[in-house]
Design a protein around this motif. Structure first.
Motif, PDB file in Angstrom:
ATOM      1  N   GLU A  94      -8.786   2.346  -5.878  1.00  0.00           N
ATOM      2  CA  GLU A  94      -8.323   3.638  -5.409  1.00  0.00           C
ATOM      3  C   GLU A  94      -7.008   3.706  -4.584  1.00  0.00           C
ATOM      4  N   GLY A  95      -6.656   2.580  -4.100  1.00  0.00           N
ATOM      5  CA  GLY A  95      -5.270   2.930  -3.594  1.00  0.00           C
ATOM      6  C   GLY A  95      -4.118   3.088  -4.624  1.00  0.00           C
ATOM      7  N   LEU A  96      -4.346   2.207  -5.714  1.00  0.00           N
ATOM      8  CA  LEU A  96      -3.243   2.672  -6.802  1.00  0.00           C
ATOM      9  C   LEU A  96      -3.440   3.932  -7.251  1.00  0.00           C
ATOM     10  N   ARG A  97      -4.820   4.628  -7.429  1.00  0.00           N
ATOM     11  CA  ARG A  97      -5.109   6.135  -8.053  1.00  0.00           C
ATOM     12  C   ARG A  97      -4.341   6.840  -7.154  1.00  0.00           C
ATOM     13  N   ILE A  98      -4.420   6.743  -5.603  1.00  0.00           N
ATOM     14  CA  ILE A  98      -3.987   7.873  -4.788  1.00  0.00           C
ATOM     15  C   ILE A  98      -2.476   7.878  -4.874  1.00  0.00           C
ATOM     16  N   ALA A  99      -1.760   6.773  -5.098  1.00  0.00           N
ATOM     17  CA  ALA A  99      -0.233   6.436  -5.179  1.00  0.00           C
ATOM     18  C   ALA A  99       0.185   7.051  -6.627  1.00  0.00           C
ATOM     19  N   TYR A 100      -0.420   6.436  -7.813  1.00  0.00           N
ATOM     20  CA  TYR A 100       0.174   6.542  -9.013  1.00  0.00           C
ATOM     21  C   TYR A 100      -0.384   7.357 -10.050  1.00  0.00           C
ATOM     22  N   ALA A 101      -1.480   7.941  -9.813  1.00  0.00           N
ATOM     23  CA  ALA A 101      -2.197   8.815 -10.829  1.00  0.00           C
ATOM     24  C   ALA A 101      -1.279   9.818 -11.491  1.00  0.00           C
ATOM     25  N   GLY A 102      -1.174   9.892 -12.781  1.00  0.00           N
ATOM     26  CA  GLY A 102      -0.498  10.847 -13.390  1.00  0.00           C
ATOM     27  C   GLY A 102       0.926  10.472 -13.721  1.00  0.00           C
ATOM     28  N   LEU A 103       1.468   9.317 -13.405  1.00  0.00           N
ATOM     29  CA  LEU A 103       2.759   8.596 -13.467  1.00  0.00           C
ATOM     30  C   LEU A 103       2.528   8.129 -14.901  1.00  0.00           C
ATOM     31  N   GLU A 119      -6.565   8.587 -13.239  1.00  0.00           N
ATOM     32  CA  GLU A 119      -7.371   9.711 -12.908  1.00  0.00           C
ATOM     33  C   GLU A 119      -7.007   9.888 -11.193  1.00  0.00           C
ATOM     34  N   PRO A 120      -6.636  11.154 -11.033  1.00  0.00           N
ATOM     35  CA  PRO A 120      -6.418  11.288  -9.507  1.00  0.00           C
ATOM     36  C   PRO A 120      -7.695  11.157  -8.659  1.00  0.00           C
ATOM     37  N   LEU A 121      -7.246  10.477  -7.531  1.00  0.00           N
ATOM     38  CA  LEU A 121      -8.533  10.108  -6.426  1.00  0.00           C
ATOM     39  C   LEU A 121      -8.928  11.291  -5.918  1.00  0.00           C
ATOM     40  N   LYS A 122     -10.235  11.755  -6.022  1.00  0.00           N
ATOM     41  CA  LYS A 122     -10.808  12.863  -5.313  1.00  0.00           C
ATOM     42  C   LYS A 122     -11.436  13.037  -4.229  1.00  0.00           C
ATOM     43  N   GLU A 123     -11.919  11.467  -3.652  1.00  0.00           N
ATOM     44  CA  GLU A 123     -12.298  11.323  -2.505  1.00  0.00           C
ATOM     45  C   GLU A 123     -12.024   9.915  -2.045  1.00  0.00           C
ATOM     46  N   ILE A 124     -11.884   9.716  -0.645  1.00  0.00           N
ATOM     47  CA  ILE A 124     -11.417   8.447  -0.103  1.00  0.00           C
ATOM     48  C   ILE A 124     -12.510   7.789   0.389  1.00  0.00           C
ATOM     49  N   PRO A 125     -12.488   6.527   0.057  1.00  0.00           N
ATOM     50  CA  PRO A 125     -13.746   5.621   0.347  1.00  0.00           C
ATOM     51  C   PRO A 125     -13.792   5.836   1.912  1.00  0.00           C
ATOM     52  N   ALA A 126     -15.302   5.942   2.056  1.00  0.00           N
ATOM     53  CA  ALA A 126     -15.448   6.222   3.673  1.00  0.00           C
ATOM     54  C   ALA A 126     -15.016   5.091   4.470  1.00  0.00           C
ATOM     55  N   GLU A 127     -15.220   3.784   3.748  1.00  0.00           N
ATOM     56  CA  GLU A 127     -14.853   2.422   4.883  1.00  0.00           C
ATOM     57  C   GLU A 127     -13.445   1.994   4.517  1.00  0.00           C
ATOM     58  N   ALA A 128     -12.677   3.007   3.889  1.00  0.00           N
ATOM     59  CA  ALA A 128     -11.420   2.397   3.715  1.00  0.00           C
ATOM     60  C   ALA A 128     -10.474   2.445   5.037  1.00  0.00           C
ATOM     61  N   THR A 129      -9.636   1.663   5.412  1.00  0.00           N
ATOM     62  CA  THR A 129      -8.994   1.564   6.804  1.00  0.00           C
ATOM     63  C   THR A 129      -7.452   1.651   6.429  1.00  0.00           C
ATOM     64  N   PHE A 183       0.742  -1.277   0.084  1.00  0.00           N
ATOM     65  CA  PHE A 183      -0.022  -0.165   0.038  1.00  0.00           C
ATOM     66  C   PHE A 183       0.827   1.221   0.160  1.00  0.00           C
ATOM     67  N   MET A 184       1.645   1.579  -1.182  1.00  0.00           N
ATOM     68  CA  MET A 184       2.561   2.322  -0.979  1.00  0.00           C
ATOM     69  C   MET A 184       1.818   3.850  -0.974  1.00  0.00           C
ATOM     70  N   ARG A 185       2.481   4.760  -0.405  1.00  0.00           N
ATOM     71  CA  ARG A 185       1.784   6.122  -0.066  1.00  0.00           C
ATOM     72  C   ARG A 185       2.027   7.077  -0.997  1.00  0.00           C
ATOM     73  N   PRO A 186       1.259   8.102  -1.031  1.00  0.00           N
ATOM     74  CA  PRO A 186       1.767   9.247  -2.138  1.00  0.00           C
ATOM     75  C   PRO A 186       2.958   9.969  -1.845  1.00  0.00           C
ATOM     76  N   HIS A 187       3.316  10.159  -0.472  1.00  0.00           N
ATOM     77  CA  HIS A 187       4.674  10.753  -0.129  1.00  0.00           C
ATOM     78  C   HIS A 187       5.688  10.003  -0.385  1.00  0.00           C
ATOM     79  N   GLU A 188       5.735   8.945  -0.601  1.00  0.00           N
ATOM     80  CA  GLU A 188       6.717   7.993  -1.029  1.00  0.00           C
ATOM     81  C   GLU A 188       7.110   7.721  -2.674  1.00  0.00           C
ATOM     82  N   VAL A 189       6.036   8.039  -3.266  1.00  0.00           N
ATOM     83  CA  VAL A 189       6.141   8.034  -4.678  1.00  0.00           C
ATOM     84  C   VAL A 189       7.042   8.703  -5.305  1.00  0.00           C
TER      85      VAL A 189
END
Length: 407
Positions: A335-344, A384-394, A300-306
């Motif tokens: 969604e996890g892939l989008r929040i990390a890798y969108a635009g690459l 496509e950049p993720l605009k909204e984090i899923p409400a049930e995502a943990t 679950f690579m995070r955006p600040h690591e990319v």
């Protein structure tokens, strides 16, 4: 037809239900297992819930991973193997008295895992387990599990202070490194597996969360400074579920100490008196060892690591969903892939989400591409950049405001 990514999760977990390990044990342990299992109380809520069968229900697992856009997985352990006090990933090294039965329990898991992987040919790379107490036994099991079809390599147990086994830099483990290099078996070291016992007080659990990745990272500098890769240049090390943003800074630090210890930059340094003999035994410097021999299971690579991906190495990063854990991205892996890798660039995303893992673990990409053409996330979707984090995502993948940590 939409173009799709072939996503391989380099970090998933599975295991048998407790009693289902019995047929995989040597018969001489059956009576002892029956007595142990009759009184064992599982301490993990997720292994008691109605979703626990995600660990062993092959059909459910395939369906849920495909729904999440994932076509193949590297399978680490999760459930309780025979005679263990806890999940084997977190369990301390056994005592002399515990060793025989614990080792029998891990062999049972490895046999079960080979059958489990065979239920989905080409889609599961099972990671075999060993103990470090008896190196010769470990070598035999590595050979046996390779022949049995486990392609995920071997799980290197932790050797935290006080564990009772030699530190990982010890050359006593050379037969393990040698057989892994010979057979092309990756050595995996998973986060959480090297921490010393801290207890169950609230403060202890908090300290564990802060320190656990650091204790897991120690395998890197132990093997580097121990000269392991100099003696076994064909060995590959994979550090999984330990984050990835720490790697450039730690490599800089290791290079600094290497240069000071072996006096690369000066005729003599204050540290060089501690580095006698290191230059000859180490060979290449730490950063070069990383480039030649190491990979990261960047769960679950995070955006600040990319943004650090070039310094880590684009050919080193393997994304993972951590299925079926709560901290994993399921069922929101797209969604996890989008929040990390969108635009690459597409080639970079393809490498991190599947191509690198296929190379390290020997997956057949053309075979998996056919499955991904049906279930994989589309290239346009991940762009496509993720605009909204899923409400049930943990998962921490969706935690906002992350910054690069020292470890």
């Amino acid at each position: 037809m939409s173009e799709r990514y072939t996503v391989i999760s380099a970090d998933c977990h599975a295991g048998a239900d407790l009693l289902d390990y019995r047929p995989y044990l040597e018969t001489k342990y059956h009576d002892a297992f029956d007595a142990w299992a009759a009184t064992y109380v599982n301490p993990y809520e997720d292994l008691l819930a109605d979703t626990a069968d995600r660990n062993w229900n092959s059909a459910r697992r395939l369906a849920e991973l495909e729904a999440d856009g994932i076509v193949a997985e590297v399978v680490f352990p999760n459930t309780i193997p025979p005679f263990f006090p806890s999940a084997s990933l977190m369990a301390p090294a056994p005592t002399r008295e515990e060793y025989e039965q614990r080792w029998a329990g891990l062999r049972a898991h490895n046999r079960w895992l080979a059958d489990f992987c065979a239920e989905a040919p080409g889609r599961r790379a099972g990671v075999a387990q060993i103990l470090l107490n008896d190196v010769d036994e470990a070598v035999r099991e590595i050979r046996r599990t390779k022949e049995a079809g486990l392609t995920g390599g071997v799980l290197l147990p932790g050797a935290p202070p006080g564990s009772g086994v030699p530190e990982l830099y010890s050359d006593v483990y050379d037969p393990i490194w040698a057989v892994c290099a010979e057979l092309g078996v990756p050595v995996n070291h998973h986060g959480g597996s090297a921490s010393p016992p801290l207890g169950q007080e609230p403060a202890a659990r908090a300290v564990f969360m802060v320190e656990t990745t650091w204790f897991s990272h120690r395998a890197l500098w132990h093997l580097v400074f121990g000269g392991t890769f100099h003696r076994h240049p064909g060995l590959n090390l994979v550090l999984t579920e330990q984050g990835s943003g720490w790697i450039p800074g730690v490599l800089d630090m290791l290079d600094y100490y290497h240069d000071r210890l072996v006096a690369v930059t000066k005729a003599a340094t204050a540290e060089s008196k501690f580095g006698a003999g290191l230059a000859g035994s180490l060979g290449k410097g730490p950063s070069q060892v990383w480039r030649d021999n190491c990979f990261v299971g960047a769960s679950f690579m995070r955006p600040h690591e990319v943004p650090l991906r070039d310094r880590i190495g684009l050919d080193k990063i393997m994304w993972g969903s951590d299925y079926p854990h709560d901290e994993g991205t399921t069922p929101f892996s797209r969604e996890g892939l989008r929040i990390a890798y969108a635009g690459l660039p597409r080639a970079e995303v393809a490498a991190m989400t599947g191509g690198n893992a296929a190379r390290v673990y020997g997956f057949d990409l053309p075979f998996l591409d056919e499955i991904a053409a049906r279930v994989g996330p589309t290239v346009a979707e991940i762009a496509e950049p993720l605009k909204e984090i899923p409400a049930e995502a943990t998962s921490p993948a969706f935690a906002l405001g992350g910054s690069v940590r020292v470890w």
